[in-house]
Write a protein that holds these residues in place. Structure first.
Motif, PDB file in Angstrom:
ATOM      1  N   UNK A  45       0.955  -1.112  -0.051  1.00  0.00           N
ATOM      2  CA  UNK A  45      -0.060   0.085  -0.020  1.00  0.00           C
ATOM      3  C   UNK A  45       0.883   1.406   0.101  1.00  0.00           C
ATOM      4  N   UNK A  46       0.436   2.106  -0.935  1.00  0.00           N
ATOM      5  CA  UNK A  46       1.329   3.447  -0.986  1.00  0.00           C
ATOM      6  C   UNK A  46       0.519   4.559  -0.157  1.00  0.00           C
ATOM      7  N   UNK A  47       1.445   5.313   0.760  1.00  0.00           N
ATOM      8  CA  UNK A  47       0.891   6.455   1.486  1.00  0.00           C
ATOM      9  C   UNK A  47       1.520   7.682   0.991  1.00  0.00           C
ATOM     10  N   UNK A  48       0.626   8.690   0.569  1.00  0.00           N
ATOM     11  CA  UNK A  48       1.137  10.081   0.314  1.00  0.00           C
ATOM     12  C   UNK A  48       1.035  10.674   1.516  1.00  0.00           C
ATOM     13  N   UNK A  49       1.995  11.708   1.732  1.00  0.00           N
ATOM     14  CA  UNK A  49       2.034  12.684   2.603  1.00  0.00           C
ATOM     15  C   UNK A  49       1.836  13.917   2.105  1.00  0.00           C
ATOM     16  N   UNK A  50       0.815  14.552   2.374  1.00  0.00           N
ATOM     17  CA  UNK A  50       0.412  15.646   1.549  1.00  0.00           C
ATOM     18  C   UNK A  50       0.400  16.865   2.199  1.00  0.00           C
ATOM     19  N   UNK A  51       0.822  18.114   1.952  1.00  0.00           N
ATOM     20  CA  UNK A  51       0.370  19.302   2.437  1.00  0.00           C
ATOM     21  C   UNK A  51      -0.942  19.909   1.687  1.00  0.00           C
ATOM     22  N   UNK A  52      -1.666  20.087   2.854  1.00  0.00           N
ATOM     23  CA  UNK A  52      -2.954  20.712   1.984  1.00  0.00           C
ATOM     24  C   UNK A  52      -3.316  22.217   2.139  1.00  0.00           C
ATOM     25  N   UNK A  53      -2.341  22.508   3.051  1.00  0.00           N
ATOM     26  CA  UNK A  53      -2.317  23.972   3.317  1.00  0.00           C
ATOM     27  C   UNK A  53      -0.897  24.552   3.954  1.00  0.00           C
ATOM     28  N   UNK A  54      -0.090  25.413   3.249  1.00  0.00           N
ATOM     29  CA  UNK A  54       1.111  25.956   3.906  1.00  0.00           C
ATOM     30  C   UNK A  54       1.351  27.478   3.597  1.00  0.00           C
ATOM     31  N   UNK A  55       0.709  28.428   4.546  1.00  0.00           N
ATOM     32  CA  UNK A  55       0.583  29.694   4.266  1.00  0.00           C
ATOM     33  C   UNK A  55       2.096  30.443   4.409  1.00  0.00           C
ATOM     34  N   UNK A 119       5.872  13.652  -0.128  1.00  0.00           N
ATOM     35  CA  UNK A 119       6.433  12.318  -0.509  1.00  0.00           C
ATOM     36  C   UNK A 119       5.309  11.375  -0.134  1.00  0.00           C
ATOM     37  N   UNK A 120       5.958   9.862  -0.811  1.00  0.00           N
ATOM     38  CA  UNK A 120       5.135   8.719  -0.773  1.00  0.00           C
ATOM     39  C   UNK A 120       6.073   7.657   0.009  1.00  0.00           C
ATOM     40  N   UNK A 121       5.508   6.860   0.797  1.00  0.00           N
ATOM     41  CA  UNK A 121       5.874   5.679   1.322  1.00  0.00           C
ATOM     42  C   UNK A 121       5.074   4.617   0.763  1.00  0.00           C
ATOM     43  N   UNK A 122       5.984   3.302   0.771  1.00  0.00           N
ATOM     44  CA  UNK A 122       5.328   2.179   0.503  1.00  0.00           C
ATOM     45  C   UNK A 122       5.335   1.251   1.679  1.00  0.00           C
ATOM     46  N   UNK A 123       4.396   0.493   1.961  1.00  0.00           N
ATOM     47  CA  UNK A 123       4.394  -0.518   3.179  1.00  0.00           C
ATOM     48  C   UNK A 123       3.861  -1.909   2.596  1.00  0.00           C
ATOM     49  N   UNK A 124       4.413  -2.726   3.236  1.00  0.00           N
ATOM     50  CA  UNK A 124       4.017  -4.291   2.942  1.00  0.00           C
ATOM     51  C   UNK A 124       3.028  -4.570   3.962  1.00  0.00           C
ATOM     52  N   UNK A 125       2.095  -5.237   3.743  1.00  0.00           N
ATOM     53  CA  UNK A 125       1.103  -5.817   4.692  1.00  0.00           C
ATOM     54  C   UNK A 125       1.471  -7.089   5.271  1.00  0.00           C
ATOM     55  N   UNK A 126       1.747  -7.226   6.397  1.00  0.00           N
ATOM     56  CA  UNK A 126       2.728  -8.659   7.055  1.00  0.00           C
ATOM     57  C   UNK A 126       1.525  -9.242   7.899  1.00  0.00           C
ATOM     58  N   UNK A 127       0.488  -8.929   8.361  1.00  0.00           N
ATOM     59  CA  UNK A 127      -0.295  -9.481   9.054  1.00  0.00           C
ATOM     60  C   UNK A 127      -1.830  -9.049   9.274  1.00  0.00           C
ATOM     61  N   UNK A 128      -2.803  -9.676   9.336  1.00  0.00           N
ATOM     62  CA  UNK A 128      -4.224  -9.334   9.763  1.00  0.00           C
ATOM     63  C   UNK A 128      -4.444  -8.197  10.785  1.00  0.00           C
ATOM     64  N   UNK A 129      -5.199  -7.391  10.693  1.00  0.00           N
ATOM     65  CA  UNK A 129      -5.365  -6.218  11.555  1.00  0.00           C
ATOM     66  C   UNK A 129      -5.347  -4.990  11.149  1.00  0.00           C
ATOM     67  N   UNK A 130      -5.518  -3.814  12.003  1.00  0.00           N
ATOM     68  CA  UNK A 130      -5.619  -2.520  11.750  1.00  0.00           C
ATOM     69  C   UNK A 130      -4.384  -1.856  12.267  1.00  0.00           C
ATOM     70  N   UNK A 131      -3.890  -1.052  11.461  1.00  0.00           N
ATOM     71  CA  UNK A 131      -2.856  -0.094  11.683  1.00  0.00           C
ATOM     72  C   UNK A 131      -3.226   1.253  11.542  1.00  0.00           C
ATOM     73  N   UNK A 132      -3.080   2.159  12.699  1.00  0.00           N
ATOM     74  CA  UNK A 132      -3.266   3.571  12.463  1.00  0.00           C
ATOM     75  C   UNK A 132      -1.827   4.166  11.961  1.00  0.00           C
ATOM     76  N   UNK A 133      -1.931   5.065  10.891  1.00  0.00           N
ATOM     77  CA  UNK A 133      -0.809   5.817  10.639  1.00  0.00           C
ATOM     78  C   UNK A 133      -0.743   7.320  11.079  1.00  0.00           C
ATOM     79  N   UNK A 134       0.018   7.874  11.999  1.00  0.00           N
ATOM     80  CA  UNK A 134      -0.218   8.887  12.668  1.00  0.00           C
ATOM     81  C   UNK A 134       1.110   9.870  12.286  1.00  0.00           C
TER      82      UNK A 134
END
Length: 165
Positions: A45-55, A119-134
């Motif tokens: 799964x690819x996760x994008x880190x986005x800046x939706x506002x930078x004043x 930037x973007x990050x890629x993760x491999x899913x290794x086990x069933x469950x739920x992971x928060x990304x914070x």
């Protein structure tokens, strides 16, 4: 006539005193996003880190992203930044459930503000469950071109959750 000029001048001065401007508030909104919030074990799964506002114009930013490493495994990062453009340096270090990241423009580049994918990050899913990304709010640091910390009045993050089947 003299009194009319004094009255007019007094009205101008009074009206100027009542025009107060709101103080400028700098904002930085960071968002984690993905096209897949549900994946199967073994999928990436690819996760994008986005800046939706930078004043406030910035030169560099560093942050930490926390995740459950019993469910997701950080595998790679994209070394490009839409937000900072082609002339930037991106650093990542993944440890037990935390990714340390820094993105900086190269010397003599103009500071930037606005929106875009950091930037973007890629993760491999290794086990069933739920992971928060914070994105850890207290670990976000923003810098100017001289390496000084920029104080941002309002920093907000939007985190995500990945479900692995």
């Amino acid at each position: 006539m003299k009194y009319l000029i004094l009255i007019a001048l007094s009205l101008v001065i009074i009206s100027c005193e009542n025009n107060t401007t709101e103080p400028y508030e700098s904002n930085l909104y960071l968002q984690l996003s993905t096209s897949q919030t549900e994946v199967n074990t073994g999928d990436e799964v690819q996760i994008d880190v986005q800046i939706t506002e930078c004043s406030e114009p910035i030169f560099a930013i560093s942050m930490q992203i926390e995740f459950d490493n019993t469910i997701l495994n950080f595998t790679e990062s994209q070394n490009e930044s839409e937000f900072f453009g082609d002339n930037c340096i991106i650093f990542f270090q993944g440890t037990e459930g935390i990714i340390y990241s820094s993105v900086s423009l190269m010397q003599n580049e103009e500071q930037v503000s606005g929106v875009g994918t950091l930037f973007s990050l890629t993760f491999a899913s290794v086990a069933a469950g739920t992971s928060e990304l914070n994105i850890l709010l207290n670990e976000i640091k923003v810098y100017d071109e001289e390496g000084n910390t920029i104080e941002i009045d309002n920093i907000q993050t939007e985190n995500i959750q990945i479900n692995v089947n």
